[in-house]
Design a protein around this motif. Structure first.
Motif, PDB file in Angstrom:
ATOM      1  N   ARG A 247       0.808  -1.217   0.000  1.00  0.00           N
ATOM      2  CA  ARG A 247       0.000   0.000   0.000  1.00  0.00           C
ATOM      3  C   ARG A 247       0.842   1.270   0.000  1.00  0.00           C
ATOM      4  O   ARG A 247       0.356   2.327  -0.385  1.00  0.00           O
ATOM      5  N   LEU A 248       2.088   1.175   0.452  1.00  0.00           N
ATOM      6  CA  LEU A 248       2.943   2.355   0.528  1.00  0.00           C
ATOM      7  C   LEU A 248       3.507   2.702  -0.844  1.00  0.00           C
ATOM      8  O   LEU A 248       3.885   1.825  -1.612  1.00  0.00           O
ATOM      9  N   GLU A 249       3.578   4.005  -1.128  1.00  0.00           N
ATOM     10  CA  GLU A 249       4.162   4.435  -2.392  1.00  0.00           C
ATOM     11  C   GLU A 249       5.660   4.133  -2.427  1.00  0.00           C
ATOM     12  O   GLU A 249       6.217   3.782  -3.462  1.00  0.00           O
ATOM     13  N   GLN A 250       6.324   4.312  -1.286  1.00  0.00           N
ATOM     14  CA  GLN A 250       7.744   4.005  -1.187  1.00  0.00           C
ATOM     15  C   GLN A 250       7.943   3.060   0.001  1.00  0.00           C
ATOM     16  O   GLN A 250       8.261   3.491   1.111  1.00  0.00           O
ATOM     17  N   PRO A 251       7.751   1.767  -0.228  1.00  0.00           N
ATOM     18  CA  PRO A 251       7.807   0.804   0.870  1.00  0.00           C
ATOM     19  C   PRO A 251       9.231   0.605   1.397  1.00  0.00           C
ATOM     20  O   PRO A 251      10.210   0.878   0.699  1.00  0.00           O
ATOM     21  N   MET A 252       9.321   0.103   2.623  1.00  0.00           N
ATOM     22  CA  MET A 252      10.623  -0.224   3.190  1.00  0.00           C
ATOM     23  C   MET A 252      11.254  -1.391   2.442  1.00  0.00           C
ATOM     24  O   MET A 252      12.453  -1.413   2.185  1.00  0.00           O
TER      25      MET A 252
END
Length: 508
Positions: A247-252
Motif C-alpha cells: 500500500r505504501l508508495e515508497q515501501p521499506m
C-alpha cells in the motif's frame, strides 16, 4: 566520485567486516567444548549461544539494509563496526551462559549492519559487470579465507588462553575498519528515500523473531502449543507487513524484487546452501576434538584445506562465469557439496580425518562457487539506489538459513545422539558430547571409558544422519537452481541489470 584505483582500496576495507564475521563463526565452533566445561550450558543453551546471533541478525537485516540506503551505507557500516567490537569484548568476559547469549545477541545487532552495507557498497562502487563480479568473488573469498584463518588463530588462542580470547580477535579488525573506512570508502545513499515508516520497521522485526523462536522451540523441544503459537503470530504479522508494503508508495521492502526469477531463485539457493553448510560447521569441530581427540589447533589445521578450497571456489567463479553459463556453474557447485556430505557418511570413531578433509573440501569449495554467483545475481538484479535493501534480503536468507541449519540439523543430531545413550547416563552426558567428556573424566576409569565409547559412537551416528539430510537438501537445491535460474531474461544474461542514467550519478 570513486577514482578507478580507489575502487580496489575501498574493496580492501570492505572485506575486513567479512573476515571478521567468518572468523567469529568458525572460532566459536572450536570454543564450544571449552564453553561446555566452563559455563556448563544445557543443550538448549548451547544452541542459543551459537544461533542467537544469526536469529537477531536475520530479524534486523531488512531494516538495517533500508536504513543504510537512507542514512548512508558507509555511516551505518562504521556505526555497526563499533557496536560489534564492543559486543565482542562483552562476550569475551561472559561469566554465565545467559551473559554470553546476551552478548551474542548484541553481536547480531551490530552484525546486521555489516554484511548488507559491504555488499551494497560493492554494488555502488563497481558499476562494470566484470569488475563487479570480480569484486564479489574477492568478497566471497574473504569470507572463506576468514574461515581458514579463524580456526588456526582460534586454536592457538584456545591452547594458550581462555575461551573468551577467541572473541577478542574481532577488536583489532574493527579498529582497522574504523580507522581506514572514513579515508577510502565513499558514501552512498538513496537520494529520494521517501518518508520513513516506523510501523514497517517494527513489523519486519515482529515478523521474524516469533517465527524463528517458534522454529527454535520446535527443533529443541518438539512440537508444542508455544512453538505453533509463535510461528502463527509471526506469520500473521508477516501478512500485515506485506500488506502494508503493497500500500505504501515508497515501501521499506520493495516486494517487486521477488517477481524477478533470478533474484528470488538466488535468495532461496543461498538459504538452502547455507542451511546445509552451517549445520556441518556446528558438528565437525566437535567430531575432530571430542571423538578423534585432536587438539583445537591440530583440528583447525586439518580443516584448513577445506576452507582454502572455499577461497579457490569463490575466486574461480568470476573466471568460470565468462566461459560457462551461470546456472550450470551454480548447479555444479551444489552437486560438489552434496558429494561432500555423502563422504561424511563413511567416517567412524577411530579414523576419519581424511574423509573429513575430502568432504569439507567438496562442500566448502562447491558452496563458495555457487554462492559467489548467486550473491552477484542478487545485487545486480536490484537498482543501485535499492542495493542496501536487496543485499539485506539476500543476507536475511543467508543468516536465517545458517540459524535454521544450526537449530534444525543441530537439534536432529542432538536427538539422535541422546537416543543412543542409556537412560541411566548422567544428564550432562545426555545433553552434549562435551558434557559426556567432562562427566567421564570425573568417573572411575572403567566407567568413564565405557561412557565415552558409547557417547562417541552415538555422536558419529548423529553426524551420519545429519550428513544424509544435508546431501538431500543440496541435491534438491541443485535441481531447483538449474531450473529456476536457467530461464533468465536476455537482459540478465550477463548477470547485471543496466544502470539507468539517474543511478549513474550515484555510482560514478
Amino acid at each position: 566520485m570513486v577514482r578507478r584505483g580507489g575502487q580496489w582500496w575501498a574493496l580492501a576495507v570492505l572485506v575486513l567486516p567479512v573476515l571478521l564475521i567468518s572468523v567469529d563463526t568458525t572460532v566459536l565452533g572450536f570454543a564450544l567444548p571449552y564453553l561446555s566445561e566452563d559455563l556448563s550450558p544445557t543443550g538448549a543453551e548451547q544452541l542459543w549461544i551459537v544461533d542467537v546471533y544469526s536469529f537477531v541478525l536475520a530479524g534486523l537485516l531488512v531494516f538495517m539494509g533500508t536504513l543504510g540506503d537512507r542514512i548512508g551505507r558507509r555511516r551505518l557500516l562504521l556505526i555497526g563496526g563499533a557496536a560489534f567490537g564492543a559486543a565482542s569484548v562483552l562476550a569475551a568476559f561472559a561469566t554465565s551462559p545467559l551473559m554470553l547469549i546476551l552478548a551474542r545477541a548484541l553481536l547480531g545487532v551490530g552484525g546486521a549492519t555489516l554484511m548488507p552495507s559491504t555488499l551494497s557498497l560493492i554494488r555502488s562502487i563497481f558499476t562494470e559487470d566484470r569488475k563487479r563480479r570480480t569484486a564479489v568473488a574477492i568478497w566471497s573469498a574473504a569470507f572463506s579465507g576468514g574461515m581458514a584463518v579463524g580456526p588456526v588463530v582460534g586454536g592457538w588462542l584456545l591452547e594458550h588462553f581462555w575461551w573468551g580470547s577467541v572473541f577478542l580477535i574481532n577488536v583489532p579488525v574493527m579498529v582497522l575498519l574504523l580507522t581506514a573506512g572514513p579515508l577510502v570508502l565513499p558514501e552512498f545513499r538513496d537520494p529520494n528515500p521517501g518518508r520513513f515508516d516506523p510501523w514497517s520497521a517494527l513489523l519486519s522485526l515482529a515478523t521474524m523473531l516469533p517465527v524463528v523462536y517458534g522454529v527454535k522451540i520446535a527443533a529443541t523441544s518438539g512440537i508444542s502449543l508455544t512453538a505453533v503459537a509463535a510461528i502463527v503470530v509471526g506469520l500473521a504479522l508477516g501478512a500485515l507487513f506485506v500488506r502494508r508494503q503493497r500500500r505504501l508508495e515508497q515501501p521499506m521492502l520493495d516486494l517487486a524484487l521477488f517477481s524477478d526469477r533470478t533474484f528470488a531463485g538466488s535468495v532461496i539457493t543461498n538459504l538452502l546452501g547455507v542451511f546445509a553448510l552451517v549445520g556441518l560447521l556446528f558438528l565437525l569441530p566437535q567430531y575432530l576434538q571430542l571423538v578423534l581427540g585432536l587438539s583445537p589447533l591440530v583440528a583447525a589445521l586439518w580443516m584448513l584445506p577445506a576452507t582454502l578450497a572455499g577461497v579457490v571456489g569463490a575466486l574461480a567463479a568470476a573466471w568460470l562465469a565468462q566461459r560457462v553459463r551461470v546456472p550450470v556453474l551454480i548447479t555444479i557447485g551444489l552437486l560438489f557439496g552434496a558429494a561432500g556430505f555423502l563422504v561424511l557418511t563413511t567416517i567412524g570413531t577411530e579414523a576419519g580425518v581424511a574423509a573429513v578433509v575430502v568432504a569439507f573440501v567438496l562442500v566448502g569449495g562447491g558452496i563458495a562457487l555457487s554462492e559467489t554467483l548467486t550473491n552477484d545475481l542478487v545485487i545486480s538484479a536490484a537498482p543501485v539506489n535499492r542495493a542496501g535493501a536487496a543485499s539485506a534480503i539476500s543476507e536475511t536468507g543467508y543468516e536465517l538459513g545458517g540459524a535454521l541449519g544450526t537449530a534444525l540439523l543441530g537439534s536432529l543430531a542432538a536427538a539422535v545422539y541422546q537416543s543412543g545413550l542409556p537412560a541411566t547416563a548422567p544428564a550432562a552426558a545426555r545433553d552434549t558430547l562435551g558434557g559426556a567428556v567432562a562427566t567421564a573424566h570425573a568417573l572411575p576409569a572403567v566407567d568413564g571409558a565405557e561412557l565415552l565409547a558409547t557417547a562417541r559412537e552415538s555422536f558419529v551416528t548423529a553426524l551420519h544422519t545429519s550428513a544424509w539430510v544435508g546431501a538431500a537438501i543440496l541435491l534438491y537445491t541443485a535441481a531447483q537452481a538449474y531450473f529456476l535460474l536457467g530461464r533468465r531474461r536476455s537482459s540478465d544474461r550477463d548477470g547485471a541489470t543496466p544502470v539507468c542514467p539517474e543511478e549513474a550519478a550515484m555510482c560514478s
